[in-house]
Design a protein around this motif. Sequence first.
Motif, mmCIF file in Angstrom:
data_model
loop_
_atom_site.group_PDB
_atom_site.id
_atom_site.type_symbol
_atom_site.label_atom_id
_atom_site.label_comp_id
_atom_site.label_asym_id
_atom_site.label_seq_id
_atom_site.Cartn_x
_atom_site.Cartn_y
_atom_site.Cartn_z
ATOM 1 N N ASN B 137 1.085 -1.800 -0.137
ATOM 2 C CA ASN B 137 -0.067 0.241 -0.265
ATOM 3 C C ASN B 137 0.801 1.321 0.370
ATOM 4 O OD1 ASN B 137 -3.520 -0.057 0.042
ATOM 5 N ND2 ASN B 137 -2.291 -1.545 1.855
ATOM 6 N N GLU B 138 2.016 1.123 0.586
ATOM 7 C CA GLU B 138 2.362 2.644 1.304
ATOM 8 C C GLU B 138 3.617 2.547 -0.611
ATOM 9 O OE1 GLU B 138 5.137 3.011 5.455
ATOM 10 O OE2 GLU B 138 5.746 1.511 3.480
ATOM 11 N N ALA B 139 3.435 1.404 -1.046
ATOM 12 C CA ALA B 139 4.532 1.947 -2.235
ATOM 13 C C ALA B 139 3.534 1.993 -3.800
ATOM 14 C CB ALA B 139 5.496 0.259 -2.919
ATOM 15 N N GLN B 140 1.992 2.131 -3.287
ATOM 16 C CA GLN B 140 1.247 2.269 -4.599
ATOM 17 C C GLN B 140 1.097 3.813 -3.940
ATOM 18 O OE1 GLN B 140 -2.205 0.090 -5.759
ATOM 19 N NE2 GLN B 140 -1.589 -0.877 -3.701
ATOM 20 N N ALA B 141 1.028 4.308 -2.530
ATOM 21 C CA ALA B 141 1.042 5.616 -2.810
ATOM 22 C C ALA B 141 2.322 7.121 -2.715
ATOM 23 C CB ALA B 141 1.097 5.617 -0.802
ATOM 24 N N ASP B 190 12.101 9.215 -4.723
ATOM 25 C CA ASP B 190 11.339 8.578 -3.665
ATOM 26 C C ASP B 190 10.549 6.936 -4.618
ATOM 27 O OD1 ASP B 190 9.769 11.383 -3.281
ATOM 28 O OD2 ASP B 190 10.995 10.400 -1.810
ATOM 29 N N MET B 191 10.562 7.086 -5.943
ATOM 30 C CA MET B 191 10.366 6.342 -6.878
ATOM 31 C C MET B 191 11.048 4.441 -6.775
ATOM 32 S SD MET B 191 7.450 6.184 -8.585
ATOM 33 C CE MET B 191 7.085 4.611 -9.192
ATOM 34 N N GLU B 196 10.764 -1.096 -6.651
ATOM 35 C CA GLU B 196 10.901 -3.096 -6.599
ATOM 36 C C GLU B 196 9.803 -3.312 -5.538
ATOM 37 O OE1 GLU B 196 12.650 -4.746 -8.670
ATOM 38 O OE2 GLU B 196 13.029 -2.594 -9.152
ATOM 39 N N GLU B 197 9.158 -3.304 -4.771
ATOM 40 C CA GLU B 197 8.031 -3.460 -4.111
ATOM 41 C C GLU B 197 6.690 -3.374 -4.584
ATOM 42 O OE1 GLU B 197 7.975 -0.617 0.245
ATOM 43 O OE2 GLU B 197 10.548 -1.294 -0.352
ATOM 44 N N LEU B 198 6.431 -2.796 -5.373
ATOM 45 C CA LEU B 198 4.567 -2.555 -6.164
ATOM 46 C C LEU B 198 5.104 -4.319 -7.401
ATOM 47 C CD1 LEU B 198 5.542 0.435 -7.899
ATOM 48 C CD2 LEU B 198 4.071 -0.267 -6.232
ATOM 49 N N PRO B 199 4.335 -4.746 -7.114
ATOM 50 C CA PRO B 199 3.342 -5.887 -7.871
ATOM 51 C C PRO B 199 4.135 -5.896 -9.017
ATOM 52 C CG PRO B 199 1.517 -5.232 -6.739
ATOM 53 C CD PRO B 199 3.274 -4.521 -6.822
ATOM 54 N N THR B 200 4.631 -6.741 -9.942
ATOM 55 C CA THR B 200 4.350 -6.708 -11.392
ATOM 56 C C THR B 200 2.898 -6.942 -11.956
ATOM 57 O OG1 THR B 200 4.519 -8.852 -11.469
ATOM 58 C CG2 THR B 200 6.070 -7.496 -11.598
ATOM 59 N N TYR B 201 1.775 -7.556 -11.066
ATOM 60 C CA TYR B 201 0.944 -7.628 -11.278
ATOM 61 C C TYR B 201 0.005 -8.140 -10.356
ATOM 62 C CZ TYR B 201 0.872 -12.161 -10.218
ATOM 63 O OH TYR B 201 1.702 -13.369 -10.057
ATOM 64 N N TYR B 202 -1.937 -7.207 -10.262
ATOM 65 C CA TYR B 202 -2.519 -7.095 -9.439
ATOM 66 C C TYR B 202 -3.683 -8.888 -8.999
ATOM 67 C CZ TYR B 202 -0.675 -3.008 -7.356
ATOM 68 O OH TYR B 202 0.011 -1.814 -6.860
ATOM 69 N N SER B 203 -3.957 -8.920 -10.922
ATOM 70 C CA SER B 203 -5.014 -10.102 -11.197
ATOM 71 C C SER B 203 -4.381 -11.190 -11.983
ATOM 72 C CB SER B 203 -6.257 -9.100 -10.908
ATOM 73 O OG SER B 203 -6.796 -10.389 -11.203
ATOM 74 N N THR B 204 -5.062 -12.005 -11.901
ATOM 75 C CA THR B 204 -4.418 -13.364 -12.404
ATOM 76 C C THR B 204 -5.644 -13.136 -13.811
ATOM 77 O OG1 THR B 204 -5.388 -14.617 -11.889
ATOM 78 C CG2 THR B 204 -2.338 -14.706 -11.716
ATOM 79 N N SER B 205 -6.859 -11.965 -13.473
ATOM 80 C CA SER B 205 -7.485 -12.831 -14.112
ATOM 81 C C SER B 205 -8.884 -11.400 -14.879
ATOM 82 C CB SER B 205 -8.942 -13.175 -13.420
ATOM 83 O OG SER B 205 -9.170 -12.850 -12.518
ATOM 84 N N SER B 206 -8.242 -10.580 -14.396
ATOM 85 C CA SER B 206 -8.738 -9.436 -14.238
ATOM 86 C C SER B 206 -7.836 -8.167 -15.350
ATOM 87 C CB SER B 206 -9.434 -8.386 -13.699
ATOM 88 O OG SER B 206 -9.821 -6.954 -13.681
ATOM 89 N N TYR B 220 8.100 1.666 -13.737
ATOM 90 C CA TYR B 220 9.415 1.928 -14.035
ATOM 91 C C TYR B 220 8.681 3.221 -15.437
ATOM 92 C CZ TYR B 220 11.444 -2.603 -12.761
ATOM 93 O OH TYR B 220 12.241 -3.552 -12.336
ATOM 94 N N ALA B 221 8.293 2.893 -16.278
ATOM 95 C CA ALA B 221 7.765 4.275 -17.453
ATOM 96 C C ALA B 221 8.030 5.374 -16.484
ATOM 97 C CB ALA B 221 5.795 3.815 -17.180
ATOM 98 N N LEU B 222 7.393 5.735 -15.247
ATOM 99 C CA LEU B 222 6.806 6.697 -14.142
ATOM 100 C C LEU B 222 8.568 7.498 -14.269
ATOM 101 C CD1 LEU B 222 6.202 9.821 -13.176
ATOM 102 C CD2 LEU B 222 5.461 7.851 -10.669
ATOM 103 N N LEU B 223 9.344 7.132 -14.243
ATOM 104 C CA LEU B 223 11.203 6.595 -13.336
ATOM 105 C C LEU B 223 12.242 6.802 -15.649
ATOM 106 C CD1 LEU B 223 11.702 4.057 -11.213
ATOM 107 C CD2 LEU B 223 11.992 6.553 -11.117
ATOM 108 N N ALA B 224 11.612 6.458 -16.733
ATOM 109 C CA ALA B 224 11.890 6.310 -17.805
ATOM 110 C C ALA B 224 11.694 7.486 -18.306
ATOM 111 C CB ALA B 224 11.118 5.766 -18.782
#
Lengths: 486, 539
Positions: B137-141, B190-191, B196-206, B220-224
Amino acid sequence: MVSAYTQCQYSLLDRYLFNFTGRYDGNSRFGKDNRWGFFPSVSTRWRISGEPFLKKLTSKWLNELSFRASWGVNGSEPSTDYASVSTYQLYSYSYLGSTGIYPSSLELSKLKWERGTQFNLGLNFSAFDNRFSIDAELYRKRTNDLFFKNLSIPSTTGFSSVAYMNVGRMDNNGWELSINMTPVRRKDLVVSFSMNLARNENKIQKISNMVSNESGSWNSRGMIRKWVEGQPLGSYYGYKSEGVYLNDDQTIARDASGNKIYTYDDSGTAQAVKMKFGYPSIAYEFQPGDAKYKDQNHDGNIDYQDIVYLGNANPLLTGGFGPNIRYKQWSTNAYFNFRYGNKIYNYAKWNMERMYGFDNQSKATLRRWHHSYGDPSTAPKNLLPRALYSKGYNDMGSDRYIEDGSFLRWKSLTIKYTFTREQLKHTFIQDANIYLTLQNLYCWTKYTGQDPEVSINTSPSSDTSGYDYATSPRSKEYTLGISLTF
Amino acid sequence: MKNFKILISLLLLAIVSTSCDGWLNLTPTSGVARNEYWQSKEDVASFTTGIYSALVGDDVSLRLILWGEMRADMLTSGTKNNSNFSLIKQGEITSYNSYCDWGSFYTVINNCNTLIKYAPGVLDIDKSFTQSALQLNEAQAVGVRSLMYFYLIRNFGDIPYTTTAYVDDSQDFSIAKSDKDSVLNYTIRDMESVVEELPTYYSTSSAANNKGKFTRYAGYALLADMYLWKENYQKTVDYCDKIISSGQYALIPVEKDSVDVTDDTNGTTKRASYATDGGKENLFNKLYVTGNSAESIFELQFGTDNTNPFYTWFTTAPSSYAIPNTDFISESLFLPSTLSSTCKDIRQQVCSSYNTVWKYAGLSLSSKTTRTEAQMIGNLIVYRLAEVYLMRAEAKTQLAASMSGDQQQNELKEALKDVDLIRDRANAVDATDIDRSALSVSTVEEFILLEEAREFAFEGKRWYDVLRNAKRNNYANLKYLVNMCVYSTSADKVYSLQSKYSNNYNSHYLPIYYDDLQSNSLLKQNSFYGDGTTSTNKK
């Protein structure tokens, strides 16, 4: 809310009176630390006319002379219930199937009672068998920890405003004078005359630096209000209007002696410098037909340095007067009220002459500038600027819309005929009278708007005091009535 | 007796004040008081959802697009009256213009800071709330906060930077600006600390969950993007490589067909390709109608209970606030093919059809019907794979600037490979191509800038692309900004706007909204707009 209240009164020799009250209030709208407040008040009256030394000299003509003084504190609470709590609320929509929560307000833990301390001095004088009397009053109300509702706070906090904050100290001072005289008092004829005068001033003595002392600015459309600590509120600021630029030559900038200003272009030829608005950030070049504002510092640029003081919304004097005549069974009563020395911002006129958007405009716009006038003397007087849609700077706050709001209004006239017991003795009616009342008969004023009696409510959070929105006009009323007692 | 009465009344007074204090403690009836929140992991999750909900609020989502387009050359005023937008198009921006209000962005930032402040406390209260859930949650914030700061820096220059949560009135609200390069560095730091604590995916179905929330690749896109703005090109390339090599994203393919074109002058035949109707429709639908496509990396989700704010802006054209600037689009951006009139760059039709900004207003390329107000549920794409390719190309071109000879030519050719992927997909025409035999850093740089305009038309990128290229190497190429004025404003204002941009670089940024200047005693206006009047009462 929880309160405890106590009052004591003491009178000595019918000449010296003292009164004390105290109240202790606790209110749930404040945070824990600031919930309780103690508000005392004390008053006294000295009937000087009752003093033996004066009675000997003046008892023949003096009826009453007393001197009053009082001092008291009272408190105000905020009008919203949960201001001191930071409430978390739900969003009305979902995101990816879940509903989000956000903090909707800051916790106002430091909010405390607004304390108003009022100090009064009064004099009552009555003489000649109460045929002449004067009541005078001097007051000073000082409000400490003044409330400011919906104060704008820096949006970098995540919130744009707080519901309430204690911001400073405001003084409301003034005096009131009331004179009554009855020159004729006979069995059949009584003629009396009354008059009252008042003057009131609001001043900010101290205020938090989050409260803006300015509303509007040199590049926002509409009037500018500014106030200075220690000076009365209600001042208007803006540009001085000088009509319109009639032709292209008039749009060339002039220096202090009236000579045209030139610059040299890249090839060395002289080029006239045109008047501009807001150089360099806006740099709008004035065209013929645009509103002409006075270039106070003669720099060819209309900007914040050309803003001047235009007047104040507070009257120098307000009051009323009127005669009251009774002859046998007829009585007539008239009342006039007046205001002197205030300036009104004719907001309705500004709105209907702006030609900026899609709003309906007044017929005055028919005499706007349509074409250049080679010879300025052939131009009609009082031209309005050219019509521009969502462009240009022809509707900035200027003295074009500030007018003198002094007026004298004949407020009411009542004529009454009272029937005597003699006339009624054959009827079952005990008392009867018939009357005709006329209200708002006439208003003498130089103001061109609808009604010069606009609301004047100067406070740091109100920047619209003295504005005339010309909403509902005042009606003239005629009432014919009959009053019977059985 | 009198003394007794006085005594009783004083006693009552004392009792009243001590016992009633608790009774006077009230809690609100709608909503929860802060000191009763932050008790469970659900509380933390709901607050995180709230951060995304704030992002899709009207004010923020409008500015995410508008700030990137309003001063640029692709949008012009429609016939519906919007005086604030008109004044911006004329280059007459004052601090009273409501589009200069950044308040909604700082609300998102404050919500992120509030979560970072209170979520750790929940670890002790709710035992089912794990350390990894907290970090998630912190990483998303931090990710969303960094995105907000990046937009603010690019639009305002020097801005106030804060990681403090504002919760009560005992805090000092006034805050001064920090220099824009410092804020960019803090944001990058900050970013990088949480990516690296952000997940690569949140859901396998949606797919919506993977695009609508901030994943590691969005980070990564924001950092680039941030490193590209900072002019650190190797880092940009590194982060772009990470996204591309992950295999998670793919450009939506467009089905093509080809036709033989005979050149009458010398009798040779060439094959000219064009996109099929079905292929174009598929791309438009996947990217802009259905959304959450394989190409999208971070996409803000709208729905029937929260429509996007673009109806009056684009959909009711020509009586909308803005319409496409066909002068620029037809004269400079999209040129007709020299081979055949059937060969067209599909992006011309995708971005501007029926004189309307079609990406938001249209439901399909074949029908003239625009969306109704209830149908404005198209998502807002923040980053997609095409932008990653073009960022990498731009970075490689700039790396080539420090090389010479063959090494430089090779690097430029490498950069052009990424550009060609985008051009091939869109069936770009030869008329908009550059001379491949004589490559130089400046021609390739300008080529990529135009390609970015073609690909991301009306997606809120144009102004930033131009400003980024113009300010590179201390405004070595101010000409990009100055030349854009020809199309970005009305003819009578071009000269004045060009003077503003050339004489004072602070004019490239927006003024700070008057309300903030008046309430924040430490905040000073951008010196180009600063005129000594607003922000009085400073102590």
